[in-house]
Every structure is written in structure tokens, then in C-alpha cells.
Design a protein around this motif. Structure first.
Motif, PDB file in Angstrom:
ATOM      1  N   ALA A  38      -0.729 -10.996  -0.657  1.00 27.73           N
ATOM      2  CA  ALA A  38      -1.406  -9.842  -0.060  1.00 27.73           C
ATOM      3  C   ALA A  38      -0.848  -9.553   1.333  1.00 27.73           C
ATOM      4  O   ALA A  38      -0.633  -8.399   1.703  1.00 27.73           O
ATOM      5  CB  ALA A  38      -2.911 -10.082   0.006  1.00 27.73           C
ATOM      6  N   ARG A  39      -0.609 -10.627   2.105  1.00 28.47           N
ATOM      7  CA  ARG A  39      -0.007 -10.444   3.440  1.00 28.47           C
ATOM      8  C   ARG A  39       1.387  -9.835   3.325  1.00 28.47           C
ATOM      9  O   ARG A  39       1.749  -8.947   4.086  1.00 28.47           O
ATOM     10  CB  ARG A  39       0.090 -11.792   4.157  1.00 28.47           C
ATOM     11  N   GLY A  40       2.167 -10.316   2.366  1.00 29.05           N
ATOM     12  CA  GLY A  40       3.511  -9.781   2.167  1.00 29.05           C
ATOM     13  C   GLY A  40       3.488  -8.323   1.765  1.00 29.05           C
ATOM     14  O   GLY A  40       4.272  -7.510   2.258  1.00 29.05           O
ATOM     15  N   ARG A  41       2.572  -7.968   0.857  1.00 25.37           N
ATOM     16  CA  ARG A  41       2.454  -6.558   0.439  1.00 25.37           C
ATOM     17  C   ARG A  41       2.017  -5.684   1.606  1.00 25.37           C
ATOM     18  O   ARG A  41       2.517  -4.570   1.778  1.00 25.37           O
ATOM     19  CB  ARG A  41       1.466  -6.444  -0.713  1.00 25.37           C
ATOM     20  N   ALA A  42       1.104  -6.180   2.428  1.00 30.34           N
ATOM     21  CA  ALA A  42       0.647  -5.413   3.589  1.00 30.34           C
ATOM     22  C   ALA A  42       1.792  -5.205   4.578  1.00 30.34           C
ATOM     23  O   ALA A  42       1.970  -4.117   5.128  1.00 30.34           O
ATOM     24  CB  ALA A  42      -0.517  -6.129   4.270  1.00 30.34           C
ATOM     25  N   ARG A  43       2.604  -6.249   4.792  1.00 32.07           N
ATOM     26  CA  ARG A  43       3.750  -6.128   5.693  1.00 32.07           C
ATOM     27  C   ARG A  43       4.768  -5.126   5.135  1.00 32.07           C
ATOM     28  O   ARG A  43       5.279  -4.279   5.860  1.00 32.07           O
ATOM     29  CB  ARG A  43       4.404  -7.498   5.886  1.00 32.07           C
ATOM     30  N   ASP A  44       5.043  -5.201   3.829  1.00 25.39           N
ATOM     31  CA  ASP A  44       5.974  -4.256   3.207  1.00 25.39           C
ATOM     32  C   ASP A  44       5.476  -2.823   3.316  1.00 25.39           C
ATOM     33  O   ASP A  44       6.240  -1.898   3.600  1.00 25.39           O
ATOM     34  CB  ASP A  44       6.194  -4.615   1.740  1.00 25.39           C
ATOM     35  N   ASP A  45       4.168  -2.628   3.087  1.00 24.07           N
ATOM     36  CA  ASP A  45       3.591  -1.283   3.194  1.00 24.07           C
ATOM     37  C   ASP A  45       3.696  -0.748   4.616  1.00 24.07           C
ATOM     38  O   ASP A  45       3.973   0.439   4.822  1.00 24.07           O
ATOM     39  CB  ASP A  45       2.133  -1.287   2.738  1.00 24.07           C
ATOM     40  N   ALA A  46       3.500  -1.622   5.604  1.00 20.62           N
ATOM     41  CA  ALA A  46       3.616  -1.187   7.005  1.00 20.62           C
ATOM     42  C   ALA A  46       5.048  -0.793   7.344  1.00 20.62           C
ATOM     43  O   ALA A  46       5.282   0.193   8.044  1.00 20.62           O
ATOM     44  CB  ALA A  46       3.140  -2.307   7.933  1.00 20.62           C
ATOM     45  N   ILE A  47       6.003  -1.543   6.833  1.00 19.12           N
ATOM     46  CA  ILE A  47       7.409  -1.207   7.078  1.00 19.12           C
ATOM     47  C   ILE A  47       7.757   0.122   6.422  1.00 19.12           C
ATOM     48  O   ILE A  47       8.402   0.983   7.027  1.00 19.12           O
ATOM     49  CB  ILE A  47       8.328  -2.337   6.574  1.00 19.12           C
ATOM     50  N   ARG A  48       7.319   0.312   5.178  1.00 23.22           N
ATOM     51  CA  ARG A  48       7.599   1.574   4.476  1.00 23.22           C
ATOM     52  C   ARG A  48       6.962   2.765   5.198  1.00 23.22           C
ATOM     53  O   ARG A  48       7.545   3.836   5.274  1.00 23.22           O
ATOM     54  CB  ARG A  48       7.078   1.502   3.049  1.00 23.22           C
ATOM     55  N   ALA A  49       5.759   2.570   5.727  1.00 18.83           N
ATOM     56  CA  ALA A  49       5.076   3.664   6.431  1.00 18.83           C
ATOM     57  C   ALA A  49       5.817   4.031   7.715  1.00 18.83           C
ATOM     58  O   ALA A  49       5.780   5.180   8.148  1.00 18.83           O
ATOM     59  CB  ALA A  49       3.643   3.266   6.746  1.00 18.83           C
ATOM     60  N   GLY A  50       6.513   3.070   8.318  1.00 15.80           N
ATOM     61  CA  GLY A  50       7.238   3.335   9.557  1.00 15.80           C
ATOM     62  C   GLY A  50       8.594   3.975   9.363  1.00 15.80           C
ATOM     63  O   GLY A  50       9.218   4.420  10.330  1.00 15.80           O
ATOM     64  N   LEU A  51       9.075   4.035   8.119  1.00 14.97           N
ATOM     65  CA  LEU A  51      10.385   4.641   7.866  1.00 14.97           C
ATOM     66  C   LEU A  51      10.284   6.160   7.919  1.00 14.97           C
ATOM     67  O   LEU A  51       9.337   6.748   7.402  1.00 14.97           O
ATOM     68  CB  LEU A  51      10.907   4.217   6.494  1.00 14.97           C
ATOM     69  N   GLU A  52      11.266   6.753   8.533  1.00 14.69           N
ATOM     70  CA  GLU A  52      11.346   8.217   8.589  1.00 14.69           C
ATOM     71  C   GLU A  52      12.210   8.716   7.439  1.00 14.69           C
ATOM     72  O   GLU A  52      13.339   8.248   7.277  1.00 14.69           O
ATOM     73  CB  GLU A  52      11.969   8.656   9.917  1.00 14.69           C
ATOM     74  N   PRO A  53      11.731   9.662   6.647  1.00 18.04           N
ATOM     75  CA  PRO A  53      12.575  10.199   5.580  1.00 18.04           C
ATOM     76  C   PRO A  53      13.764  10.959   6.173  1.00 18.04           C
ATOM     77  O   PRO A  53      13.700  11.473   7.289  1.00 18.04           O
ATOM     78  CB  PRO A  53      11.649  11.126   4.798  1.00 18.04           C
ATOM     79  N   MET A  67      -2.337 -18.767  -2.649  1.00 21.04           N
ATOM     80  CA  MET A  67      -1.124 -18.045  -2.891  1.00 21.04           C
ATOM     81  C   MET A  67      -1.364 -16.537  -2.902  1.00 21.04           C
ATOM     82  O   MET A  67      -0.525 -15.784  -2.426  1.00 21.04           O
ATOM     83  CB  MET A  67      -0.515 -18.477  -4.224  1.00 21.04           C
ATOM     84  N   ALA A  68      -2.503 -16.142  -3.465  1.00 19.64           N
ATOM     85  CA  ALA A  68      -2.800 -14.718  -3.544  1.00 19.64           C
ATOM     86  C   ALA A  68      -2.881 -14.106  -2.146  1.00 19.64           C
ATOM     87  O   ALA A  68      -2.481 -12.963  -1.933  1.00 19.64           O
ATOM     88  CB  ALA A  68      -4.101 -14.491  -4.298  1.00 19.64           C
ATOM     89  N   ARG A  69      -3.425 -14.880  -1.183  1.00 22.90           N
ATOM     90  CA  ARG A  69      -3.532 -14.386   0.190  1.00 22.90           C
ATOM     91  C   ARG A  69      -2.143 -14.158   0.782  1.00 22.90           C
ATOM     92  O   ARG A  69      -1.911 -13.175   1.484  1.00 22.90           O
ATOM     93  CB  ARG A  69      -4.323 -15.382   1.035  1.00 22.90           C
ATOM     94  N   GLY A  70      -1.195 -15.049   0.471  1.00 24.40           N
ATOM     95  CA  GLY A  70       0.178 -14.898   0.956  1.00 24.40           C
ATOM     96  C   GLY A  70       0.837 -13.654   0.383  1.00 24.40           C
ATOM     97  O   GLY A  70       1.528 -12.924   1.091  1.00 24.40           O
TER      98      GLY A  70
END
Length: 144
Positions: A6-21, A1-4
Motif C-alpha cells: 500500500a505504501r509503494g502504491r501510494a508513493r507511485d501514485d504521488a510520483i505519477r500525479a507530479g508528472l507533467e504531460p 506485507m500488505a501495508r508495504g
């Protein structure tokens, strides 16, 4: 479960990094559309009441119509200034409208009623989805 997780957090972080302020004074297109919808609903409600329209066989009271128009005007003004709370409140009302339209579709007695429900669900659902990403951009710190 922890791996899942971690994958979700990594995906969320990638989406946030792609957002333009947002730039100063910038407003996402979906928010501009939401402003137009709020203004149109407020004006249409006032115009229908002024023309003597009846809803469900009765004429709505002036206070009800004015309160709705005032709420739509306040939401439109807040969204125009790109305020997160105003967009969130409009999305809540939009979500309630979508649920009511979906439930109304279950009891639609003719093709016109079913088409109206489907139009509300299609257009409202699209606006709802577009506002989710716009809200993410509204929450971003300005100095990023």
C-alpha cells in the motif's frame, strides 16, 4: 506485507500525479540528447568504416556498418517524434552497452581502456536514468 504494498502504491501514485504531460510537439531533454547520441553513433560508425578503420584486427563488412547506421537513424527518427517504442529500444541498446562496458572494465589492461569504460558507464548510465523519467512522461495520456 500488505501495508508495504500500500505504501509503494501510494508513493507511485504521488510520483505519477507530479508528472507533467507533454505538450503538443514537446520532447523531453533526455530524449533530445538520446537523439543526438544515436545520430552521432551512426555517423561516426560510417565515417570510421569509410576511413578504413579496423576493429579487433579486421575490417567490418559494409552490410554490418550500414545496418547499424540504419538502426541508429530509425531510432533517432522515432525518438525525435517522441515515440515510446523507439525510446524503449534505445534504452535496451544502452543497457546492453552498459553491461558490456562494465564487463570490459574487469579486463581493462591499461588506464586508457579503464577510463573509456568508466566514461561509457558514467555518461551512459546517466542518460539511461534520465530516459526512465522521460519514458514515464511519454506514456502519459495527452488529455490529462
Amino acid at each position: 506485507m500488505a501495508r508495504g504494498y500500500a505504501r509503494g502504491r501510494a508513493r507511485d501514485d504521488a510520483i505519477r500525479a507530479g508528472l507533467e504531460p507533454l505538450a503538443a510537439g514537446e520532447r523531453p531533454g533526455a530524449v533530445t540528447v538520446a537523439v543526438a547520441v544515436a545520430v552521432a553513433l551512426g555517423i561516426a560508425n560510417l565515417a570510421m568504416w569509410a576511413s578504413g578503420a579496423h576493429v579487433g584486427g579486421t575490417r567490418p563488412g559494409a552490410a554490418e556498418v550500414l545496418v547499424f547506421a540504419a538502426v541508429m537513424a530509425a531510432l533517432a527518427a522515432g525518438m525525435w517524434r517522441a515515440r515510446y517504442g523507439a525510446v524503449l529500444a534505445f534504452e535496451a541498446l544502452l543497457g546492453i552497452t552498459l553491461v558490456i562496458a562494465a564487463l570490459s572494465l574487469l579486463v581493462a589492461s591499461n588506464v586508457a581502456a579503464a577510463a573509456l569504460c568508466l566514461a561509457i558507464i558514467g555518461l551512459g548510465g546517466t542518460l539511461f536514468w534520465k530516459l526512465v523519467r522521460a519514458m514515464a512522461r511519454l506514456q502519459m495520456p495527452r488529455g490529462r
